[in-house]
Structures are given as C-alpha cells and as structure tokens.
Design an enzyme around this catalytic site. Structure first.
Site, PDB file in Angstrom:
ATOM      1  N   VAL A 146     -22.487  30.806 -55.723  1.00  0.00           N
ATOM      2  CA  VAL A 146     -23.807  30.666 -54.740  1.00  0.00           C
ATOM      3  C   VAL A 146     -24.118  29.297 -54.198  1.00  0.00           C
ATOM      4  O   VAL A 146     -24.628  29.236 -53.134  1.00  0.00           O
ATOM      5  CB  VAL A 146     -24.748  30.441 -55.954  1.00  0.00           C
ATOM      6  CG1 VAL A 146     -25.149  32.615 -56.466  1.00  0.00           C
ATOM      7  CG2 VAL A 146     -25.253  29.922 -56.731  1.00  0.00           C
ATOM      8  N   LYS A 147     -23.324  28.016 -54.104  1.00  0.00           N
ATOM      9  CA  LYS A 147     -23.198  27.401 -53.329  1.00  0.00           C
ATOM     10  C   LYS A 147     -23.159  27.573 -52.002  1.00  0.00           C
ATOM     11  O   LYS A 147     -22.300  28.068 -51.569  1.00  0.00           O
ATOM     12  CB  LYS A 147     -22.129  26.128 -54.242  1.00  0.00           C
ATOM     13  CG  LYS A 147     -22.813  26.076 -55.800  1.00  0.00           C
ATOM     14  CD  LYS A 147     -24.334  25.597 -56.063  1.00  0.00           C
ATOM     15  CE  LYS A 147     -24.641  25.244 -57.947  1.00  0.00           C
ATOM     16  NZ  LYS A 147     -24.095  26.076 -58.277  1.00  0.00           N
ATOM     17  N   PRO A 148     -23.519  26.214 -51.476  1.00  0.00           N
ATOM     18  CA  PRO A 148     -23.205  25.703 -49.853  1.00  0.00           C
ATOM     19  C   PRO A 148     -21.372  26.356 -49.635  1.00  0.00           C
ATOM     20  O   PRO A 148     -21.688  27.180 -48.866  1.00  0.00           O
ATOM     21  CB  PRO A 148     -23.072  24.883 -49.488  1.00  0.00           C
ATOM     22  CG  PRO A 148     -24.327  24.142 -50.788  1.00  0.00           C
ATOM     23  CD  PRO A 148     -23.904  24.775 -51.848  1.00  0.00           C
ATOM     24  N   ILE A 149     -20.750  26.223 -50.222  1.00  0.00           N
ATOM     25  CA  ILE A 149     -19.563  26.739 -50.492  1.00  0.00           C
ATOM     26  C   ILE A 149     -18.804  27.000 -51.709  1.00  0.00           C
ATOM     27  O   ILE A 149     -19.302  26.369 -52.351  1.00  0.00           O
ATOM     28  CB  ILE A 149     -17.827  25.812 -49.317  1.00  0.00           C
ATOM     29  CG1 ILE A 149     -17.757  24.469 -50.059  1.00  0.00           C
ATOM     30  CG2 ILE A 149     -18.868  25.288 -47.982  1.00  0.00           C
ATOM     31  CD1 ILE A 149     -16.648  23.403 -49.273  1.00  0.00           C
TER      32      ILE A 149
ATOM     33  N   HIS B  99     -19.457  26.485 -57.370  1.00  0.00           N
ATOM     34  CA  HIS B  99     -20.374  27.646 -57.382  1.00  0.00           C
ATOM     35  C   HIS B  99     -20.071  29.108 -56.987  1.00  0.00           C
ATOM     36  O   HIS B  99     -20.753  28.012 -55.308  1.00  0.00           O
ATOM     37  CB  HIS B  99     -21.289  27.611 -58.271  1.00  0.00           C
ATOM     38  CG  HIS B  99     -21.232  28.712 -59.642  1.00  0.00           C
ATOM     39  ND1 HIS B  99     -22.351  29.665 -59.031  1.00  0.00           N
ATOM     40  CD2 HIS B  99     -20.881  29.418 -60.753  1.00  0.00           C
ATOM     41  CE1 HIS B  99     -22.397  30.484 -59.973  1.00  0.00           C
ATOM     42  NE2 HIS B  99     -21.983  30.646 -60.543  1.00  0.00           N
TER      43      HIS B  99
END
Length: 397
Positions: free
Chosen positions: A194-197, A192
């Site tokens: 907002v996730k790390p990638i 998603h």
C-alpha cells in the site's frame, strides 16, 4: 434521506473498494520474470541497482535495502548505536515498528505528543522529553506529510542527537521543495504493497553518512564481511569473517526488480495521489461533520493515506459506527493508528494511558479513506457519496 446499507438500504457500490492497493502492470511483471529466468534470485545485481535508483531519486549518497521497513528501522537504530540505557524519542501516532526498533536494540522508546494541526510529532514535546539518556529522535512523516525537519535538526544538533526520519509514508514527498530522504541523518522508506511503490515487502535506509552506510551493510547480512581491510586475515576469495552480530535482513533480486520498475512510475503515482486528495479536500470543504487533513506550508505531501477526523460536535455517531457504516457501503476504510504505547505489550512494559492526550483523543475520532493511484474517478465519487450519506444520517440535530 437515504437509508444506510448497514440499516438495510442499498450500498453506494456493489463491489468492495479497498482502502489501499498496489499498482502493478505488465512492465513490472516482466521485470520480475526476467530475474526468474536469470542467474540470481536473492542477493544479486538488482539489489544494488535498486538501491542506486532510490538514492538517485532522493539525491542521497547511499542506500541500503532490506527485507521490510521494520528491518530498516532496526538497522538504522543499530547504525546509530542505540543500546541498553539509551532513550529514543518516538512519534506516538504510528505503527508499532517505529518504536519496536528501539526495543530490539535494548533502548527505551519515549513517546512524544502530536501536533494538533498536522498530526505529526510535536516539536515542543520533543524538547520536553529530552534527558541526559536521550540518544536519538525517530520522527514519522504521518500520512506522507514531512515532519518539521529543520526544527528537529536544530534540536538534534543542540543536544547531539541522531535524527532518524521514518518516511514509510513519504517517498516522493517534499519538504520546502526538496524530496524527503537526505535531510535527516538516516531516512527509512517502506515498500509494502500500500506504500508509494512496492517490492512486495521491503524497506530501505538512505543516508549521506558513510559510517552509517558501512555499519548497515554489515548488519543486514549476519555481521559478515569479505572486506580484507576489516578481517583478521585473508585466506582467499572464498573466505569471510563474522565480525559483529547482524541479522539476515537481505532483500531479494526478485523484489528489487519490481522496485526498479516501480520507481520509474513513482512521480505519476504521487501526482495521482495528490489529485485524489485535492478532490476529497474540495468535496468535503463545507461538510461540518468531518475535519479534513491540513498541510503545513513547508510540506508537499505524498498523500500515502487520507485521514479524516469526525467532528464530535456535529455528528452523533461514534467512530466505530461510522467505520462499520462505511464498510457496509462497500467502501474499505481503516484506522491509522492507535498510539503505540496503548498496545498491551507496551502496557506490560509500564507505559500508561494519558501520556499523549492529544494523540489519544485524535485516535478515537479518525478514519482513513481509500486513496491509491489505481482508483478510478468513479471510485473517488463513490467514497465521497458514502461519506456524505453517513454524515447526513448522523448529522447532529
């Protein structure tokens, strides 16, 4: 004392700062454009290339990418053989998908309490919740901090359970110096924005188990196979058979092209997240009105989110008042999460308030501050200023 923006004062910044945001550059854009100009838009060579890149990064033998993290968890439960009558012990302080995936397979989520220090799943409560119907454990790496993997593995081995690590927050994090992604039977990562990638939307399961891998490949594409060893007959290259009831959970080449570009920058993203978290930790270390997040000795968190807890003994406002005040200072905040079983849908299933009291107590006092790689030092400074401004105003007399 400065007047809060919510009471008519000037906000700490003029432009709104979101709590999380993707980091996209020209390299990412060009990677997607290249696919748009090519032969494949959906399930083509970029999917396998992205799966291999993630597997290599976490040192796993296999990876199966799908359209989102929820689909990945559903796929893992399917591979684990979760069915009606089975119970799965699940973290209580998490997004609904961590438990919904059990329901999708006909199983029953059993919610476990949180550890009061790390906010991850409580090991002792896992043991208390095991019954003869327990089939698996889904443990969430809350905020990007790995769960106590070794202890959960010991429990899983003792009771013959399958361990699924919900690493939606923890790609790039480390447990005892080893990257998350291989220690559990299956590990899920989310992509998603907002996730790390990010891949826009997307999810993946990594595993070292060939049987799980084969089942997941089948599951993500309608249960259809072209493998002649699995089919009843083989009429030619065009021929395929549906041998199980799967789903259309396929991810596109467009998404995977973005993911391939993003994972090259993951280490730098994680380094920036850790830098921001350290600045927050130092800035707030003597601020009695809030409690900063704590890391276990075995953890090197990926710091997906930074969650503070209001110290109700030292601050005179509610979480809602603090939240609303931060928003009016133009600082985007969020809350992660309401215990899953408190959602109305789960109430209709018979789950009741009070079964995980520590999780419920924590939920009432937590707020997520902005933390993402593209934050500037000025952004970080503004967040800190807003927290101090509000704490000073609501400081208990």
């Amino acid at each position: 004392m400065e007047t809060l923006a919510i009471l008519g004062g000037r906000p700490v910044r003029d432009k709104y700062l979101t709590y999380g945001r993707q980091a996209i550059n020209e390299e990412d854009i060009n990677s997607v454009v290249e696919v748009l100009k090519g032969d494949y838009l959906t399930t083509g060579p970029k999917v396998k290339e992205f799966e291999d890149a993630v597997a290599k990064y976490v040192n796993a033998k296999y990876a199966v990418a799908v359209c989102n993290g929820t689909a990945a968890l559903h796929m893992a439960c399917y591979a684990a053989g979760i069915k009606e009558g089975d119970e799965v012990i699940v973290s209580s302080l998490t997004f609904a998908a961590s438990a919904n995936c059990v329901l999708y397979c006909g199983g029953t989520p059993v919610f476990a309490e949180i550890n009061k220090v790390t906010y991850n799943i409580d090991i002792e409560d896992i043991k208390r919740k095991i019954t003869e119907r327990t089939k698996a454990i889904i443990a969430v790496d809350y905020t990007g901090q790995p769960v106590n993997i070794d202890e959960i593995k010991e429990i899983a081995k003792e009771y013959n359970l399958i361990f699924i690590e919900d690493g939606a927050h923890s790609l790039g994090a480390e447990y005892k110096g080893i990257k998350v992604g291989t220690q559990a039977d299956m590990t899920m990562f989310s992509f998603h924005p907002v996730k790390p990638i990010t891949t826009g939307e997307g999810g993946i399961i990594t595993t070292n188990n060939k049987e799980y891998y084969d089942r997941m490949l089948l599951f993500r594409s309608h249960g259809i196979t072209r493998d002649y060893e699995l089919m009843k007959e083989n009429q030619g290259k065009w021929y395929y058979e549906q041998i199980d009831l799967g789903y259309n959970y396929r991810i596109t080449d467009l998404q995977c092209a973005l993911g391939i570009s993003q994972i090259k920058k993951l280490d730098s993203f994680i380094a920036r997240r850790r830098y921001i978290a350290n600045i927050y930790n130092e800035a707030f270390s003597d601020l009695e009105e809030i409690v900063t997040p704590k890391e276990a000795d075995f953890s090197n968190s990926g710091w997906h989110i930074y969650v503070i807890k209001l110290n109700n003994q030292k601050i005179s406002c509610t979480r809602k008042e603090f939240f609303d005040a931060m928003i009016r200072e133009n600082i985007g905040v969020n809350v992660h999460y309401m215990p899953v079983y408190l959602h109305p849908y789960y109430e209709k299933l018979g789950y009741k308030k009070g079964q995980c009291k520590e999780a419920e107590k924590l939920y009432d006092s937590i707020i997520t501050l902005p933390l993402f790689p593209a934050m500037t030092d000025k952004d970080i400074e503004d967040v800190i200023k807003a927290v101090f401004k509000i704490c000073n105003y609501y400081k208990s007399k």
